[in-house]
Write an enzyme that holds these catalytic residues in place. Structure first.
Site, PDB file in Angstrom:
ATOM      1  N   SER A 139      47.705  34.574  40.083  1.00  0.00           N
ATOM      2  CA  SER A 139      46.466  34.685  39.300  1.00  0.00           C
ATOM      3  C   SER A 139      46.826  34.591  37.826  1.00  0.00           C
ATOM      4  CB  SER A 139      45.822  36.050  39.578  1.00  0.00           C
ATOM      5  OG  SER A 139      44.794  36.316  38.646  1.00  0.00           O
ATOM      6  N   TYR A 149      46.852  45.106  39.819  1.00  0.00           N
ATOM      7  CA  TYR A 149      46.649  43.763  40.389  1.00  0.00           C
ATOM      8  C   TYR A 149      47.501  42.747  39.622  1.00  0.00           C
ATOM      9  CZ  TYR A 149      44.178  39.495  41.801  1.00  0.00           C
ATOM     10  OH  TYR A 149      43.874  38.244  42.280  1.00  0.00           O
TER      11      TYR A 149
HETATM   12  N1  LIG Z   1      38.531  35.424  43.452  1.00  0.00           N
HETATM   13  C1  LIG Z   1      39.153  35.425  42.286  1.00  0.00           C
HETATM   14  O1  LIG Z   1      38.526  35.562  41.207  1.00  0.00           O
HETATM   15  C2  LIG Z   1      40.646  35.230  42.240  1.00  0.00           C
HETATM   16  C3  LIG Z   1      41.236  34.939  41.007  1.00  0.00           C
HETATM   17  C4  LIG Z   1      42.611  34.731  40.943  1.00  0.00           C
HETATM   18  C5  LIG Z   1      43.376  34.834  42.097  1.00  0.00           C
HETATM   19  N2  LIG Z   1      42.774  35.127  43.281  1.00  0.00           N
HETATM   20  C6  LIG Z   1      43.640  35.240  44.461  1.00  0.00           C
HETATM   21  O2  LIG Z   1      43.291  34.204  45.369  1.00  0.00           O
HETATM   22  C7  LIG Z   1      43.638  34.599  46.703  1.00  0.00           C
HETATM   23  C8  LIG Z   1      42.459  34.330  47.610  1.00  0.00           C
HETATM   24  O3  LIG Z   1      41.382  35.173  47.223  1.00  0.00           O
HETATM   25  P1  LIG Z   1      39.862  34.760  47.409  1.00  0.00           P
HETATM   26  O4  LIG Z   1      39.265  34.737  46.061  1.00  0.00           O
HETATM   27  O5  LIG Z   1      39.742  33.588  48.291  1.00  0.00           O
HETATM   28  O6  LIG Z   1      39.346  36.099  48.127  1.00  0.00           O
HETATM   29  P2  LIG Z   1      38.501  36.330  49.469  1.00  0.00           P
HETATM   30  O7  LIG Z   1      37.372  35.356  49.563  1.00  0.00           O
HETATM   31  O8  LIG Z   1      38.190  37.788  49.490  1.00  0.00           O
HETATM   32  O9  LIG Z   1      39.561  35.984  50.624  1.00  0.00           O
HETATM   33  C9  LIG Z   1      40.677  36.807  50.840  1.00  0.00           C
HETATM   34  C10 LIG Z   1      41.388  36.366  52.117  1.00  0.00           C
HETATM   35  O10 LIG Z   1      42.489  37.254  52.363  1.00  0.00           O
HETATM   36  C11 LIG Z   1      42.395  37.764  53.697  1.00  0.00           C
HETATM   37  N3  LIG Z   1      42.958  39.105  53.767  1.00  0.00           N
HETATM   38  C12 LIG Z   1      42.595  40.204  53.047  1.00  0.00           C
HETATM   39  N4  LIG Z   1      43.311  41.279  53.426  1.00  0.00           N
HETATM   40  C13 LIG Z   1      44.162  40.844  54.408  1.00  0.00           C
HETATM   41  C14 LIG Z   1      45.134  41.481  55.216  1.00  0.00           C
HETATM   42  N5  LIG Z   1      45.385  42.799  55.101  1.00  0.00           N
HETATM   43  N6  LIG Z   1      45.818  40.744  56.109  1.00  0.00           N
HETATM   44  C15 LIG Z   1      45.558  39.421  56.268  1.00  0.00           C
HETATM   45  N7  LIG Z   1      44.640  38.753  55.531  1.00  0.00           N
HETATM   46  C16 LIG Z   1      43.944  39.470  54.625  1.00  0.00           C
HETATM   47  C17 LIG Z   1      40.893  37.733  54.010  1.00  0.00           C
HETATM   48  O11 LIG Z   1      40.621  37.605  55.385  1.00  0.00           O
HETATM   49  P3  LIG Z   1      40.264  38.790  56.424  1.00  0.00           P
HETATM   50  O12 LIG Z   1      39.279  39.710  55.764  1.00  0.00           O
HETATM   51  O13 LIG Z   1      39.726  38.021  57.612  1.00  0.00           O
HETATM   52  O14 LIG Z   1      41.573  39.436  56.723  1.00  0.00           O
HETATM   53  C18 LIG Z   1      40.488  36.426  53.333  1.00  0.00           C
HETATM   54  O15 LIG Z   1      40.766  35.335  54.190  1.00  0.00           O
HETATM   55  C19 LIG Z   1      44.058  36.065  46.610  1.00  0.00           C
HETATM   56  O16 LIG Z   1      45.459  36.167  46.603  1.00  0.00           O
HETATM   57  C20 LIG Z   1      43.480  36.514  45.271  1.00  0.00           C
HETATM   58  O17 LIG Z   1      44.221  37.596  44.733  1.00  0.00           O
HETATM   59  C21 LIG Z   1      41.439  35.321  43.388  1.00  0.00           C
END
Ligand SMILES: NC(=O)c1ccc[n+]([C@@H]2O[C@H](COP(=O)([O-])OP(=O)(O)OC[C@H]3O[C@@H](n4cnc5c(N)ncnc54)[C@H](OP(=O)(O)O)[C@@H]3O)[C@@H](O)[C@H]2O)c1
Length: 257
Positions: A139, A149
């Site tokens: 991130s 985070y």
């Molecule tokens: N959204 C943002 O603004 C943002 C910004 C920068 C970076 N990121 C990073 O991008 C990545 C993806 O995030 P996203 O935005 O796509 O979030 P999201 O829509 O909440 O998706 C998160 C994913 O992680 C899985 N997950 C969560 N806890 C888990 C666990 N204990 N074991 C296995 N899988 C797990 C969830 O699936 P289940 O619930 O089915 O397990 C889901 O598929 C993350 O690493 C996040 O930190 C996000």
């Protein structure tokens, strides 16, 4: 011969988008997250649309037996994984002084320990075969004072740079993808109060970020900030004082990401 990719956090958000885009290249998929039903749905969709093999591997990566199962799949020489995408993640809504220590431990495990553990399982086979790619979703928070985070994401950026420098000449490339804000389930999962109070323009495109991540890993880049709006802002992280950067990352309930 077709390559195979294992993607964590593939049930929704950026992980599902990465799976859809990687599938268009004829790459077979192993999809990991907790929600097995969602994974099966996506796997069936991608098998039907692209004629690839797609398998759901449900696992809670913060549970040791599940993590070991996924690591064993990565280390299985009979069914090689050529591309590992460490994408699963979540954020802790409560501020540092009020958060549950157990939530902080799970956050650090999922964001930092799990990518290290899974890379450790994947790299030896990749080195034996002479090729392999690892995409670690970090991130832009890795470069700013954004609480625990950002600290966990900084560890992942550092690990990616180190592994890429060590193994790229032996054919194994490691990339840290650093997105800005994404309109996924991430913020809603932390609670309505936690939605960032920033204008629409500051949300990056999930499709664009996935595309740039795939392109960066193919080109062997060790760190990529995505999308364009965050690349424009990136130099400010070196110029502005931590006090201002920290305030910019404070959300409605006063907590950090
Ligand atoms: N959204 C943002 O603004 C943002 C910004 C920068 C970076 N990121 C990073 O991008 C990545 C993806 O995030 P996203 O935005 O796509 O979030 P999201 O829509 O909440 O998706 C998160 C994913 O992680 C899985 N997950 C969560 N806890 C888990 C666990 N204990 N074991 C296995 N899988 C797990 C969830 O699936 P289940 O619930 O089915 O397990 C889901 O598929 C993350 O690493 C996040 O930190 C996000």
């Amino acid at each position: 011969m077709a390559l195979t990719a294992l993607i964590t956090g593939a049930s929704t958000g950026l992980g599902a988008e990465l799976a859809r885009q990687i599938a268009t290249k004829g790459v077979h998929l192993v999809l990991v997250a907790r929600d097995g039903e969602r994974l099966e749905g996506l796997a069936a969709e991608l098998r039907g649309r692209h004629g690839i093999e797609a398998e759901a591997l449900p696992a809670d990566l913060t549970r040791a037996p599940d993590l070991e199962r996924v690591a064993a799949r990565l280390a299985d020489r009979a069914h090689p994984i050529d591309i590992l995408v460490n994408n699963a993640g979540f954020g802790v809504a409560a501020g540092f002084e009020t958060s549950e220590l157990d939530d902080e431990r799970r956050l650090h495990e999922l964001l930092s320990w799990v990518p290290l553990h899974l890379s450790h399982a994947a790299v030896p086979g990749m080195l034996e075969r002479g090729y392999g790619w690892i995409l670690n979703v970090a991130s832009v928070a890795a470069f700013t004072p954004t609480g625990t985070y950002g600290a966990a994401k900084a560890a992942t950026v550092s690990l990616s740079r180190s592994l890429n420098a060590r193994y790229r000449r032996r054919g194994v490339h490691v990339t840290a993808l650093c997105p800005g804000l994404l309109d996924t389930e991430f913020h809603a999962r932390m609670g309505e109060d936690h939605l960032p109070r920033l204008p629409r323009l500051s949300w990056a495109s999930t499709a664009r970020v996935a595309h740039e991540g795939i392109s960066a890993v193919r080109r062997g880049r060790s760190v990529v900030v995505s999308d364009w709006r965050y690349r424009l802002l990136a130099p400010l992280t070196h110029l502005l004082p931590d006090r201002l950067l920290e305030r910019a990352s404070t959300t409605n309930d006063g907590a950090l990401n």
